[in-house]
Each structure stands twice: as structure tokens, then as C-alpha cells.
Design an enzyme around this catalytic site. Structure first.
Site, PDB file in Angstrom:
ATOM      1  N   ARG A 198       0.770  -1.244   0.050  1.00  0.00           N
ATOM      2  CA  ARG A 198      -0.093  -0.141   0.067  1.00  0.00           C
ATOM      3  C   ARG A 198       0.918   1.342  -0.009  1.00  0.00           C
ATOM      4  O   ARG A 198       0.429   2.314  -0.571  1.00  0.00           O
ATOM      5  CB  ARG A 198      -0.810  -0.241   1.174  1.00  0.00           C
ATOM      6  CG  ARG A 198      -2.093   0.262   1.126  1.00  0.00           C
ATOM      7  CD  ARG A 198      -3.174   0.026   2.264  1.00  0.00           C
ATOM      8  NE  ARG A 198      -3.846  -1.107   2.120  1.00  0.00           N
ATOM      9  CZ  ARG A 198      -5.012  -1.421   1.532  1.00  0.00           C
ATOM     10  NH1 ARG A 198      -5.452  -0.201   0.606  1.00  0.00           N
ATOM     11  NH2 ARG A 198      -5.374  -2.593   1.206  1.00  0.00           N
TER      12      ARG A 198
ATOM     13  N   ASP B  84      -9.094   1.482  -8.116  1.00  0.00           N
ATOM     14  CA  ASP B  84      -9.724   0.893  -6.850  1.00  0.00           C
ATOM     15  C   ASP B  84      -9.644  -0.425  -6.692  1.00  0.00           C
ATOM     16  O   ASP B  84     -10.712  -0.934  -6.172  1.00  0.00           O
ATOM     17  CB  ASP B  84     -10.949   1.502  -6.843  1.00  0.00           C
ATOM     18  CG  ASP B  84     -11.911   1.684  -5.423  1.00  0.00           C
ATOM     19  OD1 ASP B  84     -11.121   1.630  -4.434  1.00  0.00           O
ATOM     20  OD2 ASP B  84     -12.934   1.459  -5.494  1.00  0.00           O
TER      21      ASP B  84
ATOM     22  N   ASN C 188     -13.315  15.505   4.665  1.00  0.00           N
ATOM     23  CA  ASN C 188     -14.021  14.227   4.423  1.00  0.00           C
ATOM     24  C   ASN C 188     -13.343  12.909   3.772  1.00  0.00           C
ATOM     25  O   ASN C 188     -13.843  12.013   3.623  1.00  0.00           O
ATOM     26  CB  ASN C 188     -15.305  14.471   3.457  1.00  0.00           C
ATOM     27  CG  ASN C 188     -14.939  14.988   2.160  1.00  0.00           C
ATOM     28  OD1 ASN C 188     -13.794  15.071   1.884  1.00  0.00           O
ATOM     29  ND2 ASN C 188     -16.066  15.168   1.422  1.00  0.00           N
TER      30      ASN C 188
ATOM     31  N   CYS D 176     -19.492   5.293   8.387  1.00  0.00           N
ATOM     32  CA  CYS D 176     -19.803   6.050   7.243  1.00  0.00           C
ATOM     33  C   CYS D 176     -21.250   5.201   6.588  1.00  0.00           C
ATOM     34  O   CYS D 176     -21.388   3.902   6.619  1.00  0.00           O
ATOM     35  CB  CYS D 176     -18.790   5.800   6.275  1.00  0.00           C
ATOM     36  SG  CYS D 176     -19.052   6.570   4.687  1.00  0.00           S
TER      37      CYS D 176
ATOM     38  N   SER E   9     -21.920   4.830   3.616  1.00  0.00           N
ATOM     39  CA  SER E   9     -21.604   3.868   2.521  1.00  0.00           C
ATOM     40  C   SER E   9     -21.115   2.553   2.989  1.00  0.00           C
ATOM     41  O   SER E   9     -21.311   1.394   2.386  1.00  0.00           O
ATOM     42  CB  SER E   9     -20.311   4.554   1.981  1.00  0.00           C
ATOM     43  OG  SER E   9     -20.938   5.710   1.092  1.00  0.00           O
TER      44      SER E   9
ATOM     45  N   LYS F 238     -21.881  -6.609   5.908  1.00  0.00           N
ATOM     46  CA  LYS F 238     -22.398  -7.809   5.293  1.00  0.00           C
ATOM     47  C   LYS F 238     -23.571  -8.616   6.296  1.00  0.00           C
ATOM     48  O   LYS F 238     -24.379  -9.308   5.897  1.00  0.00           O
ATOM     49  CB  LYS F 238     -21.672  -9.203   4.974  1.00  0.00           C
ATOM     50  CG  LYS F 238     -20.680  -8.766   4.005  1.00  0.00           C
ATOM     51  CD  LYS F 238     -21.171  -8.024   2.679  1.00  0.00           C
ATOM     52  CE  LYS F 238     -20.263  -7.681   1.746  1.00  0.00           C
ATOM     53  NZ  LYS F 238     -20.536  -6.625   0.676  1.00  0.00           N
TER      54      LYS F 238
END
Length: 311
Positions: free
Chosen positions: A61, A134, A155, A215, A217, A224
Site C-alpha cells: 500500500r 480502486d 471528508n 460511514c 457507504s 454484510k
């Protein structure tokens, strides 16, 4: 006289523009030293919730040379998805994030990135590289900022002075040395806290730091299991993703409608009212969202979200 590194930079930017990308910036591929402690602290706070994949590949990463052998350059690109009109028109209807109106962006942009790499190989010669949308451990916002494309808003999204934040980020990591752009070092958010104040679940916990596990989203896409009752009544009719922190951002007054036919919503999606969502069948789901990012929730997940926002 222009040297080869500058020539390559110009070539990449011209090709990117021809493929419909709005902005293209270039950074040297190197270890993101400043980001390592920030990422570690974020993970230690468990802000990634059940998104276990965000804790994987820590080194990759932070270091693009671990993703692409001999990587020398990270090309960051911006692709607009801001729609001409927002769905739905009535505040009482259910809402999905604007990025999911049309065809899944992974496919649309990945094809363009691969074309960009092929074009460069034809013009310059043998270039090794990989396209990322992504889809791998790449810190895309940090690379975009390093490439001068914008700054990190409160944000945590990348903000661009000319078009706000309704865009996708993508990267091409290549083993070609290219003249880098200057990084963006100014934070143009200033004292504005509109996104922080507007978030119904208080997910923005610091400047540029979002507790992903709080969040909307995350709850509507990544989680799940059952959505926790403590956030009941806070979703403001969002059933897939959320745009609240972007909708209130003053920089998004500069957003202009995209020109990508693939991102246009399915005709049936444009007509869907609250009742249609609440009575959605497998047949409708498969027809309307056949190529959409909404498929990530599967029908059961979407129905769970719809039930959760019922009064």
C-alpha cells in the site's frame, strides 16, 4: 530544450486527455514515508471495520515498487462522474450514490487505462506497468495529491479546485522515468466544516480522517450483517452509498456534468419511486443493475438497506 522525461510527461497527458480523463498528474514512485504512521494509526483505531482487505498488504500500500517491478512513476488520473440530474427528484424517494448511476466504473476506466498504456508502448517502446482502478492496495488520494491534482478534504476525499470531488481516481504505475509534477501542499478547505457538520452518523472524526465503520457507504455496501440499530433513522433515505459530505461541499459548485455515455442511468432507474424500490424483484434488480456497481450488495443486501430506512 525539452528532455525525454518532460516529453514523456507531455505525451502521457495528451493521451489521457484524448481518452476523456479530466486531469492527469505525475509523481515519482517511492515509499510513502509520511503516510505509514497515519495508515497504521487509522487501522489501529479499527476505522476500517469489517473491511479486512484494508489491513492487508501494508507494505504494498505504501510502496508502488512492490506492486510493479522497477516502478519509477505513478500516473494519477481523474475521471468525472457528476450527473446532469440527480436521482431521485422527490426527497421522499430512496437514493443511491451518484457514482453508481451507470455502468460500473471499474470496467469503464480500466479499459481506458489499458488503452493508455498500449498507446504509450506504441509511441515510446517497451514499458512495463499496471493499471489500477480502486482494485489493489494503492493509496490513490495520496498519489493524486503528490501529483498535484488536489488536496485531501476534511471528508478524506480528494478535492480539486476546478471540479470538486465527484470523480473517480485511477493510476498507472510504470517503469518509465517521467518528469514529476509539483505536489499540492495547500489545504483550500480552510475553516469550513460543512461536511463534518452534515454527516448524520458523525463518521468524520478528524480533518481528513473518516471512521469508515460509521460511514453510511460502509453500512449499505461493505457491511454484510445486520445494520446496527443505533444508526436507525440516520440514513436520510440512502440505500447504496452516500453523497452527503460531497453534496454540501462548496467546492462541488464547480462540478460539471460528465460526458461519459456509459455512466448514464438505466432508463428504469430514472423512473423508480420509493414504492418500486420497496417492491423490487430479482428480475428488476438484474435488469436495472446488470452492469452497475449496485450489484456489489446483491439483492438481499439492497432489500436489507431498503427495509432499514423504512419509517
Amino acid at each position: 530544450m525539452i528532455n525525454s522525461k518532460e516529453k514523456y510527461a507531455q505525451m502521457i497527458k495528451t493521451q489521457a486527455k484524448n481518452l476523456g480523463f479530466d486531469f492527469c498528474g505525475i509523481a515519482k514512485a517511492e515509499f510513502l514515508e509520511d503516510e505509514a504512521p497515519k495508515l497504521e494509526a487509522w487501522l489501529n483505531q479499527n476505522y476500517h471495520g469489517q473491511m479486512a482487505y484494508l489491513a492487508n498488504h501494508f507494505d504494498k500500500r505504501l510502496d508502488p515498487t512492490k506492486l510493479v517491478d522497477g516502478a519509477k512513476t505513478v500516473v494519477s488520473l481523474i475521471y468525472n462522474y457528476f450527473p446532469e440530474s440527480t436521482l431521485p427528484e422527490s426527497p421522499s424517494d430512496l437514493k443511491i450514490a451518484k457514482y453508481a448511476y451507470g455502468k460500473d466504473y471499474h470496467f469503464v476506466i480500466k479499459d481506458k487505462l489499458n488503452t493508455l498504456l498500449q498507446n504509450l508502448q506504441e509511441e515510446i517502446g517497451e514499458i512495463g506497468g499496471r493499471a489500477f482502478v480502486d482494485s489493489a492496495p494503492v493509496m490513490e488520494r495520496q498519489w493524486a495529491q503528490k501529483a498535484g491534482l488536489g488536496w485531501t478534504g476534511k471528508n478524506s476525499l480528494l478535492l480539486n479546485k476546478k471540479m470538486g470531488s465527484f470523480f473517480f481516481l485511477a493510476e498507472l504505475i510504470i517503469d518509465l522515468e517521467v518528469a514529476p509534477d509539483l505536489p499540492m501542499t495547500i489545504d483550500y478547505c480552510g475553516t469550513c466544516t460543512k461536511c463534518v457538520d452534515a454527516c448524520p452518523t458523525d463518521a468524520i472524526v478528524g480533518s481528513g480522517v473518516v471512521d469508515g465503520s460509521r460511514c453510511i457507504s460502509y453500512f449499505t455496501i461493505e457491511l454484510k450483517e445486520q445494520i446496527p440499530y443505533e444508526v436507525k433513522g440516520k440514513f436520510e433515505n440512502w440505500i447504496f452509498g452516500c453523497d452527503i459530505c460531497q453534496d454540501v461541499c462548496p467546492w462541488n459548485r464547480f462540478s460539471k456534468p460528465h460526458q461519459e455515455a456509459e455512466f448514464l442511468p438505466h432508463p428504469d432507474l430514472q423512473q423508480m419511486k420509493r414504492k418500486d424500490w420497496e417492491e423490487i424483484t430479482a428480475e428488476t434488480f438484474n435488469r436495472v443493475f446488470q452492469k452497475s456497481a449496485v450489484k456489489r450488495t446483491k439483492l438481499e443486501g439492497l432489500i436489507r438497506n431498503i427495509d432499514f430506512v423504512k419509517k
